[in-house]
Design a protein around this motif. Sequence first.
Motif, mmCIF file in Angstrom:
data_model
loop_
_atom_site.group_PDB
_atom_site.id
_atom_site.type_symbol
_atom_site.label_atom_id
_atom_site.label_comp_id
_atom_site.label_asym_id
_atom_site.label_seq_id
_atom_site.Cartn_x
_atom_site.Cartn_y
_atom_site.Cartn_z
ATOM 1 N N GLY A 257 0.796 -1.223 0.000
ATOM 2 C CA GLY A 257 0.000 0.000 0.000
ATOM 3 C C GLY A 257 0.826 1.268 0.000
ATOM 4 N N GLY A 258 2.085 1.163 -0.361
ATOM 5 C CA GLY A 258 2.930 2.344 -0.455
ATOM 6 C C GLY A 258 3.807 2.590 0.755
ATOM 7 N N GLY A 259 3.856 1.625 1.685
ATOM 8 C CA GLY A 259 4.732 1.757 2.841
ATOM 9 C C GLY A 259 6.195 1.676 2.434
ATOM 10 N N LYS A 260 7.060 2.138 3.341
ATOM 11 C CA LYS A 260 8.500 2.174 3.069
ATOM 12 C C LYS A 260 9.231 1.363 4.132
ATOM 13 N N ALA A 261 10.208 0.568 3.712
ATOM 14 C CA ALA A 261 10.987 -0.241 4.646
ATOM 15 C C ALA A 261 12.226 0.534 5.088
ATOM 16 N N VAL A 262 12.487 0.524 6.388
ATOM 17 C CA VAL A 262 13.680 1.170 6.942
ATOM 18 C C VAL A 262 14.288 0.228 7.984
ATOM 19 N N PRO A 263 15.592 0.307 8.231
ATOM 20 C CA PRO A 263 16.203 -0.547 9.251
ATOM 21 C C PRO A 263 15.566 -0.325 10.626
ATOM 22 N N PHE A 264 15.381 -1.398 11.364
ATOM 23 C CA PHE A 264 14.790 -1.344 12.705
ATOM 24 C C PHE A 264 15.492 -0.299 13.568
ATOM 25 N N HIS A 265 16.814 -0.356 13.561
ATOM 26 C CA HIS A 265 17.598 0.501 14.444
ATOM 27 C C HIS A 265 17.371 1.986 14.138
ATOM 28 N N VAL A 266 17.276 2.300 12.856
ATOM 29 C CA VAL A 266 17.090 3.706 12.447
ATOM 30 C C VAL A 266 15.818 4.274 13.049
ATOM 31 N N LEU A 267 14.731 3.500 12.971
ATOM 32 C CA LEU A 267 13.437 3.989 13.457
ATOM 33 C C LEU A 267 13.363 3.997 14.980
ATOM 34 N N VAL A 268 13.706 2.877 15.612
ATOM 35 C CA VAL A 268 13.462 2.713 17.046
ATOM 36 C C VAL A 268 14.475 3.482 17.885
ATOM 37 N N ALA A 269 15.744 3.462 17.503
ATOM 38 C CA ALA A 269 16.757 4.193 18.273
ATOM 39 C C ALA A 269 16.538 5.699 18.181
ATOM 40 N N LYS A 270 16.046 6.154 17.042
ATOM 41 C CA LYS A 270 15.781 7.588 16.893
ATOM 42 C C LYS A 270 14.707 8.048 17.862
ATOM 43 N N ARG A 271 13.735 7.167 18.126
ATOM 44 C CA ARG A 271 12.629 7.527 19.019
ATOM 45 C C ARG A 271 12.978 7.303 20.492
ATOM 46 N N PHE A 272 13.642 6.175 20.800
ATOM 47 C CA PHE A 272 13.815 5.779 22.195
ATOM 48 C C PHE A 272 15.261 5.793 22.692
ATOM 49 N N GLY A 273 16.216 6.016 21.789
ATOM 50 C CA GLY A 273 17.616 5.981 22.192
ATOM 51 C C GLY A 273 18.201 4.592 22.037
ATOM 52 N N GLU A 274 19.539 4.535 22.026
ATOM 53 C CA GLU A 274 20.249 3.291 21.740
ATOM 54 C C GLU A 274 19.933 2.188 22.752
ATOM 55 N N GLU A 275 20.003 2.516 24.034
ATOM 56 C CA GLU A 275 19.855 1.483 25.063
ATOM 57 C C GLU A 275 18.462 0.852 25.037
ATOM 58 N N GLN A 276 17.410 1.698 25.005
ATOM 59 C CA GLN A 276 16.059 1.145 24.991
ATOM 60 C C GLN A 276 15.766 0.417 23.685
ATOM 61 N N ALA A 277 16.327 0.895 22.587
ATOM 62 C CA ALA A 277 16.135 0.209 21.300
ATOM 63 C C ALA A 277 16.686 -1.212 21.373
ATOM 64 N N GLY A 278 17.835 -1.393 22.031
ATOM 65 C CA GLY A 278 18.402 -2.725 22.198
ATOM 66 C C GLY A 278 17.511 -3.616 23.035
ATOM 67 N N THR A 279 16.921 -3.040 24.086
ATOM 68 C CA THR A 279 16.000 -3.798 24.942
ATOM 69 C C THR A 279 14.761 -4.214 24.161
ATOM 70 N N ILE A 280 14.218 -3.313 23.357
ATOM 71 C CA ILE A 280 13.026 -3.611 22.553
ATOM 72 C C ILE A 280 13.332 -4.709 21.535
ATOM 73 N N LEU A 281 14.505 -4.635 20.898
ATOM 74 C CA LEU A 281 14.876 -5.652 19.910
ATOM 75 C C LEU A 281 14.999 -7.033 20.562
ATOM 76 N N ARG A 282 15.610 -7.087 21.750
ATOM 77 C CA ARG A 282 15.746 -8.371 22.453
ATOM 78 C C ARG A 282 14.374 -8.946 22.808
ATOM 79 N N GLU A 283 13.437 -8.073 23.188
ATOM 80 C CA GLU A 283 12.088 -8.542 23.508
ATOM 81 C C GLU A 283 11.388 -9.078 22.246
ATOM 82 N N CYS A 284 11.600 -8.428 21.110
ATOM 83 C CA CYS A 284 11.017 -8.910 19.846
ATOM 84 C C CYS A 284 11.544 -10.307 19.521
ATOM 85 N N HIS A 285 12.839 -10.534 19.710
ATOM 86 C CA HIS A 285 13.433 -11.852 19.459
ATOM 87 C C HIS A 285 12.864 -12.885 20.423
ATOM 88 N N GLN A 286 12.766 -12.516 21.714
ATOM 89 C CA GLN A 286 12.216 -13.435 22.712
ATOM 90 C C GLN A 286 10.786 -13.827 22.353
#
Length: 374
Positions: A257-286
């Motif tokens: 539908g016209g969405g755009k793909a971007v790296p996970f880190h680019v989007l999440v770290a920009k919003r929440f910072g490096e440390e929380q982005a790492g925590t969120i990624l680990r939770e997604c894997h879990q």
Amino acid sequence: MPAKKVIGILTWREGMRFAEPGYLRRLVAAGRKLGADVFLFSHQDVFARGRKIRGFVPKANGGWESGWHPWPQIVIDRYRRRVPAYMKLRHSGLFDFANSPFSKKWRVTQLLASDERVQQWIPATSVYSPERFKAMLKRYPILYVKPGNGTGGRGIAKVVARANGYEISGRDKRYGQRTASLRTAEQAGSWVKRWVRDESIQGGNFLVQQGLDLGLVPRRVTDVRLLIQKDGKGEWRVTGCGARVGKSGSATSNLHGGGKAVPFHVLVAKRFGEEQAGTILRECHQMAHQVARVLEERFGRMMEFGLDIGVDVDGKVWLIEVNPKPGREVFRQMGELALYEEAIRRPVQFALHLIEEKAKQNPSKDLSGERSVI
């Protein structure tokens, strides 16, 4: 036993037209590089009594070449239409499949919501009825109404409560954009009732789901597509994930539908910072590993899942949807071509692993998929 390991890919075919031809070409090519004989076939290509199977492989200059192939030792099921002929073949006992049949979205949601290992990540979901929609509209400021057997982001409507009424946006069966601004809950209910009637896919039901504030980018829905696959040793591994950012005003982030793909880190770290982005990624894997475990316990052997994951504006992780026959275009659109190739290679590696395991268990038997013939 055939000189080469033989892998069949069951898919929809009409004449020389195939579903997802680009991906299937790459899948056949990946199998050849790994030394396997890989071919496509559909339900009409199986001649059980004569133990013959018509297979299709890509031509070098485009198109497809058909011919008789050895009976596959393992079959990868990529058929996405639950037509009777496919269902009959799927349950015939003729083939050993790498992946088991799956269930409808509602049943999968019910299963996950009732399992204490994963229920923390599941938004509230019900089968649509006008009464249920009205009750959930009172409870949640955002609702999604979506087909229980849909795919590709079609037929999904988003309902948002505002101070002066309700805003609705949706994408219809033809990917057309639909919007409405309504004053009352009754008007919103009537609009959704018409939507459910008009957008029904093959008579399936609709679901109403608790909406999440996924606006990590203003006025754009964002989510994460994570791919978890079995590897060449038969172990679950997260292949990768990427974020999808929807078009402005769209109800979904879907790439169709016209969405755009971007790296996970680019989007999440920009919003929440490096440390929380790492925590969120680990939770997604879990979550991915737990979901795969729960679903495999229920449905039998599986080989891959695509998880649509929501990360809300507070950083909480939610499971939106699970697809047992996922795409992998998010990696290609991000420019992660090595990851894209690995995502294509892994199903073949797992299929080869299954063939090798069968050979170990039955060293003196011809493992060319011998089964009872209907």
